[in-house]
Design a protein around this motif. Structure first.
Motif, PDB file in Angstrom:
ATOM      1  N   PHE A 167      -7.211   6.948   2.135  1.00 38.36           N
ATOM      2  CA  PHE A 167      -8.479   7.251   2.523  1.00 38.36           C
ATOM      3  C   PHE A 167      -8.919   6.686   3.588  1.00 38.36           C
ATOM      4  CE2 PHE A 167      -7.560   7.952  -2.067  1.00 38.36           C
ATOM      5  CZ  PHE A 167      -7.619   9.363  -1.932  1.00 38.36           C
ATOM      6  N   GLY A 221      -5.564   1.562  -9.064  1.00 42.67           N
ATOM      7  CA  GLY A 221      -5.280   2.599  -8.015  1.00 42.67           C
ATOM      8  C   GLY A 221      -6.119   2.567  -6.720  1.00 42.67           C
ATOM      9  N   ASP A 222      -7.370   1.872  -6.773  1.00 45.07           N
ATOM     10  CA  ASP A 222      -8.171   1.685  -5.632  1.00 45.07           C
ATOM     11  C   ASP A 222      -7.782   0.152  -5.037  1.00 45.07           C
ATOM     12  OD1 ASP A 222      -9.699   4.035  -5.844  1.00 45.07           O
ATOM     13  OD2 ASP A 222     -11.057   2.932  -7.363  1.00 45.07           O
ATOM     14  N   TRP A 223      -7.976   0.313  -3.512  1.00 43.76           N
ATOM     15  CA  TRP A 223      -7.695  -0.686  -2.694  1.00 43.76           C
ATOM     16  C   TRP A 223      -9.052  -1.521  -2.320  1.00 43.76           C
ATOM     17  CZ3 TRP A 223      -2.887  -2.411  -2.847  1.00 43.76           C
ATOM     18  CH2 TRP A 223      -1.889  -1.471  -3.214  1.00 43.76           C
ATOM     19  N   LEU A 224      -9.049  -2.819  -2.711  1.00 45.28           N
ATOM     20  CA  LEU A 224     -10.472  -3.646  -2.526  1.00 45.28           C
ATOM     21  C   LEU A 224     -10.094  -4.559  -1.560  1.00 45.28           C
ATOM     22  CD1 LEU A 224     -11.620  -3.686  -5.887  1.00 45.28           C
ATOM     23  CD2 LEU A 224     -12.307  -1.865  -4.313  1.00 45.28           C
ATOM     24  N   ASP A 230      -5.589  -4.442  -5.703  1.00 43.14           N
ATOM     25  CA  ASP A 230      -5.108  -3.250  -6.597  1.00 43.14           C
ATOM     26  C   ASP A 230      -5.631  -3.161  -7.623  1.00 43.14           C
ATOM     27  OD1 ASP A 230      -4.049  -0.768  -7.131  1.00 43.14           O
ATOM     28  OD2 ASP A 230      -2.170  -1.360  -7.494  1.00 43.14           O
ATOM     29  N   PHE A 231      -7.068  -2.564  -7.643  1.00 45.68           N
ATOM     30  CA  PHE A 231      -7.625  -2.269  -8.990  1.00 45.68           C
ATOM     31  C   PHE A 231      -7.750  -0.933  -9.520  1.00 45.68           C
ATOM     32  CE2 PHE A 231     -11.703  -1.572 -11.062  1.00 45.68           C
ATOM     33  CZ  PHE A 231     -11.729  -2.269 -12.164  1.00 45.68           C
ATOM     34  N   LEU A 251      -8.298  -0.283   6.166  1.00 47.38           N
ATOM     35  CA  LEU A 251      -8.807  -1.736   5.474  1.00 47.38           C
ATOM     36  C   LEU A 251      -8.682  -2.657   6.462  1.00 47.38           C
ATOM     37  CD1 LEU A 251      -7.007  -1.280   1.935  1.00 47.38           C
ATOM     38  CD2 LEU A 251      -9.356  -0.880   2.444  1.00 47.38           C
ATOM     39  N   ILE A 257       0.857  -1.061  -0.059  1.00 49.25           N
ATOM     40  CA  ILE A 257      -0.056   0.189  -0.066  1.00 49.25           C
ATOM     41  C   ILE A 257       0.946   1.247   0.046  1.00 49.25           C
ATOM     42  CG2 ILE A 257      -1.712   1.258   1.425  1.00 49.25           C
ATOM     43  CD1 ILE A 257      -3.010  -1.456   2.079  1.00 49.25           C
ATOM     44  N   GLU A 298      -4.597   2.854   4.634  1.00 46.73           N
ATOM     45  CA  GLU A 298      -4.309   3.571   3.193  1.00 46.73           C
ATOM     46  C   GLU A 298      -4.701   5.037   3.421  1.00 46.73           C
ATOM     47  OE1 GLU A 298      -6.787   3.763   0.581  1.00 46.73           O
ATOM     48  OE2 GLU A 298      -8.503   3.432   1.730  1.00 46.73           O
TER      49      GLU A 298
END
Length: 89
Positions: free
Chosen positions: A54, A70-73, A67-68, A57, A29, A52
């Motif tokens: 924002f 730039g978004d962390w899921l 990592d999709f 998690l 991250i 992270e």
């Protein structure tokens, strides 16, 4: 049996329950590059909290960090397959 391809490029790593896995995922991250630790620990954690930009998690043992674009899921293997697959022709 149908064949499937990933519909979108993703990078995903599984939380195996060890503190070295927590360090690996947090470093991913922070830097954007996944580098596994050369030394693995054998401790078992049921969950971890990763920081992270924002928020935090929460990952449970066996869960995947994705990592999709730039978004962390955080998701399970089944959720990843359902969202990112497309049937091969």
């Amino acid at each position: 049996m149908p064949l499937f391809n990933l519909a979108k490029p993703v990078e995903a790593h599984q939380f195996d329950g060890s503190s070295s896995s927590v360090s690996d995922l947090q470093r991913w991250i922070d830097t954007g590059v996944f580098t596994p630790s050369p030394v693995r620990t054998r401790d078992i954690l049921r969950m971890c909290e990763l920081v992270e930009p924002f928020g935090n998690l929460v990952l449970y043992q066996g869960g995947w960090l994705v990592d999709f674009m730039g978004d962390w899921l955080v998701m399970s293997k089944e959720e990843m397959f359902k969202i990112f697959k497309e049937e091969a022709e």
